[in-house]
Design an enzyme around this catalytic site. Structure first.
Site, PDB file in Angstrom:
ATOM      1  N   LYS A   1       0.834  -1.215   0.000  1.00  0.00           N
ATOM      2  CA  LYS A   1       0.000   0.000   0.000  1.00  0.00           C
ATOM      3  C   LYS A   1       0.863   1.257   0.000  1.00  0.00           C
ATOM      4  CE  LYS A   1      -1.684   1.526   4.087  1.00  0.00           C
ATOM      5  NZ  LYS A   1      -1.398   2.905   4.474  1.00  0.00           N
ATOM      6  N   ASN A   2       1.813   1.315   0.921  1.00  0.00           N
ATOM      7  CA  ASN A   2       2.556   2.567   1.079  1.00  0.00           C
ATOM      8  C   ASN A   2       3.549   2.823  -0.052  1.00  0.00           C
ATOM      9  OD1 ASN A   2       1.071   3.118   3.316  1.00  0.00           O
ATOM     10  ND2 ASN A   2       2.656   2.543   4.797  1.00  0.00           N
TER      11      ASN A   2
ATOM     12  N   CYS B   1      -4.623   8.091   9.447  1.00  0.00           N
ATOM     13  CA  CYS B   1      -4.877   7.372  10.693  1.00  0.00           C
ATOM     14  C   CYS B   1      -4.669   8.289  11.891  1.00  0.00           C
ATOM     15  CB  CYS B   1      -3.900   6.190  10.804  1.00  0.00           C
ATOM     16  SG  CYS B   1      -4.480   4.720   9.966  1.00  0.00           S
TER      17      CYS B   1
ATOM     18  N   ARG C   1       0.513  14.767  13.003  1.00  0.00           N
ATOM     19  CA  ARG C   1       1.150  14.421  11.719  1.00  0.00           C
ATOM     20  C   ARG C   1       1.271  15.670  10.851  1.00  0.00           C
ATOM     21  NH1 ARG C   1      -1.252   9.014   9.230  1.00  0.00           N
ATOM     22  NH2 ARG C   1       0.824   8.843   8.326  1.00  0.00           N
TER      23      ARG C   1
ATOM     24  N   ASP D   1       4.992   0.674  11.981  1.00  0.00           N
ATOM     25  CA  ASP D   1       3.762   0.051  11.500  1.00  0.00           C
ATOM     26  C   ASP D   1       3.605  -1.396  11.960  1.00  0.00           C
ATOM     27  OD1 ASP D   1       3.234   2.423  10.261  1.00  0.00           O
ATOM     28  OD2 ASP D   1       3.791   1.775   8.252  1.00  0.00           O
TER      29      ASP D   1
ATOM     30  N   ARG E   1      -8.449  -0.299   5.050  1.00  0.00           N
ATOM     31  CA  ARG E   1      -7.575   0.674   4.382  1.00  0.00           C
ATOM     32  C   ARG E   1      -6.260   0.042   3.968  1.00  0.00           C
ATOM     33  NH1 ARG E   1      -7.497   6.301   7.539  1.00  0.00           N
ATOM     34  NH2 ARG E   1      -6.020   6.668   5.879  1.00  0.00           N
TER      35      ARG E   1
END
Ligand code: EPZ
Length: 460
Positions: free
Chosen positions: A22-23, A116, A121, A311, A404
């Protein structure tokens, strides 16, 4: 809203095919906006974040097709430089639109991003990097408005070091912006994560001149044009780590198919120290199970690459919660990223927070089923992992957060023998504990294109 119901204490056994990262995928999708022609990206996971980013690039005017893990983006029709709040607030990665828009069209107007709920952030490193490339930035009604005074941004030497270390997002965003800048850009204190390396390789396939990715200084020699490219995204190292830990806490035996060995370095180091038996049964296939040796408590610090990934912190917490002795985890990247702790305690874990950014985990022999709530993506992954190990039935609410970042999670777990199903949650659902559930979900929802259309403004 849906929930997972999990009958725990079943060993996971078998093979699990890993999905695309995903990232790594998210910045690659916006990078495709830099090309003069279409790009084709293979291995794209079908996730909420990917679908939302697709809507965003379509809103900008690009045409997108997505089927069977292949996403084709043609940026020829891009005619907007404006990303409305409703799109930006769905996820952090929406800010990745800014670098390509500035680089290619010299203008961008984007709202501050969402993502999230894992603590503060900011995006100051992104904006500082754009300013170092000569962009003029201002803020108006919650939007960041950026303009390049000349036709192209100007290459420069800049640092992306923040108070919490390096930034993956800022490195990707500034690297994308610099590809079309005039002259040479040197990014010092660049993030070294595989996601950055993957993006650099994709940009190079588009014709960008980039070197040094994976080290702390990246050199980008600006070019006048980029073309479209074809690319296959690497598999997801965080998904791999999640399944590896799920195998260990359920006393299972799982082969991760398609794992990228160097991407898992620090995770596997921690699991090896703990006492896992990790065997490469093929070049990219990793067998994970418990060894007969004692399981060791650990002291782990999350750090930027190549350190232990933030993560995977919540999932590791579950493993250590079931490991005799005292373990500690210090979270240096998001010191408030411990929302899973409260929920894990409902399952019987013994965890305390002696100081901000650090948890102490006292191993217990077993967890027991409970009703819990996913507060963010990785907290949700930790709760699924814990529920798989727990004795009895668990219900995990607010699973939209988990969708997600994990493709086909339920089916992959069923294929490994887990007792998991998705059920609807009614407002009056008493849950396992007999208490009425009130849905406090604030998860991302799918975009309503008509609503977004009316918000759209500026034309490039
Ligand atoms: C990426 O977020 C990932 N998200 C996150 O994954 C991951 O946790 C994080 O990198 C760290 O590895 C995506 O790739 C979409 P950062 P990003 O900029 O890029 C501070 C998941 O679960 N910072 O590397 O937003 C920041 O507050 C998600 O998949 C600034 O101070 O993270 C943090 O403390 C969650 N100013 C540190 O840097 C900035 O301008 C690292 O953040 C930017 C960041």
């Amino acid at each position: 809203m849906d929930m997972y119901q999990i009958e725990g204490a079943k060993s996971l056994r078998g093979d699990v095919p890993l999905s695309g990262s995903k990232n790594a995928c998210l910045p690659i999708i916006t990078a495709a906006l830099l090309g003069e022609g279409p790009s084709t990206i293979h291995g794209v996971p079908d996730l909420f974040d990917i679908r939302n980013l697709r809507l965003l690039v379509e809103h900008l005017g690009a045409s997108v097709e997505f089927s069977d893990g292949t996403l084709t983006i043609d940026p020829a029709g891009v005619n907007r430089d404006y990303v409305p709040y409703d799109m930006m607030c769905r996820m952090r990665a929406s800010f990745y639109a800014m670098g390509p828009l500035l680089a290619r069209y010299g203008r961008a107007k984007v709202s501050l991003p969402g993502g999230c709920a894992i603590g503060d952030r900011p995006v100051d490193l992104h904006t500082r990097g754009f300013q170092d490339l000569g962009a003029q930035l201002g803020e108006s009604n919650g939007y960041i408005v950026a303009r390049s005074p000349g036709k192209r941004l100007k290459g420069s030497r800049l640092s992306l070091l923040g108070s919490n270390g390096t930034s993956v997002g800022a490195t990707c965003n500034v690297m994308m912006a610099a590809t079309l800048a005039e002259g040479v850009t040197l990014i010092d204190d660049a993030a070294r994560e595989p996601d950055v390396v993957e993006l650099a390789a994709f940009l190079r396939a588009m014709g960008a001149r980039i070197s040094g990715e994976g080290t702390s200084t990246i050199r980008i020699e600006g070019v006048e044009k980029l073309h479209g490219a074809e690319w296959t995204v690497c598999t997801d190292r965080i998904e791999a780590a999640t399944f590896a830990i799920a195998a260990l806490v359920t006393h299972g035996d799982v082969v991760l198919r398609g794992a990228v060995r160097p991407h898992l370095y620090s995770t596997l180091l921690a699991l090896d120290l703990w006492g896992a038996e990790l065997t490469w049964v093929g070049e990219n296939d990793l067998r994970v199970r418990r060894s007969r040796h004692a399981k060791h408590p650990l002291q782990v610090v999350t750090e930027p690459w190549p350190g232990f990934p933030t993560d995977v912190q919540s999932q590791l917490t579950v493993l250590l919660a079931l490991t005799p002795g005292e373990s500690y985890i210090r979270e240096t990247i998001y010191p408030e990223r411990f929302k899973h702790v409260h929920e894990l305690k409902r399952l019987g874990a013994k965890i305390s927070v002696p100081e901000k950014g650090r948890i102490q985990i006292t191993g217990v022999p077993a967890l027991r089923g409970a009703v819990v709530k996913a507060t963010d993506l990785r907290a949700g992954a930790a709760l699924v992992t814990a529920a798989l190990a727990a004795h009895g039935t668990s219900q995990i609410r607010d699973i939209e957060h988990i969708s997600r970042g994990y493709e086909n999670l339920e089916q992959k777990l069923i294929d490994l023998g887990a007792g998991i199903c998705t059920l609807p949650v009614a407002d009056s659902d008493p849950g396992l504990d007999g208490h009425t559930h009130h849905d406090t979900n604030d998860a991302v929802s799918q975009a309503d294109p008509s609503e977004l259309e009316t918000l759209a403004g500026d034309v490039v």
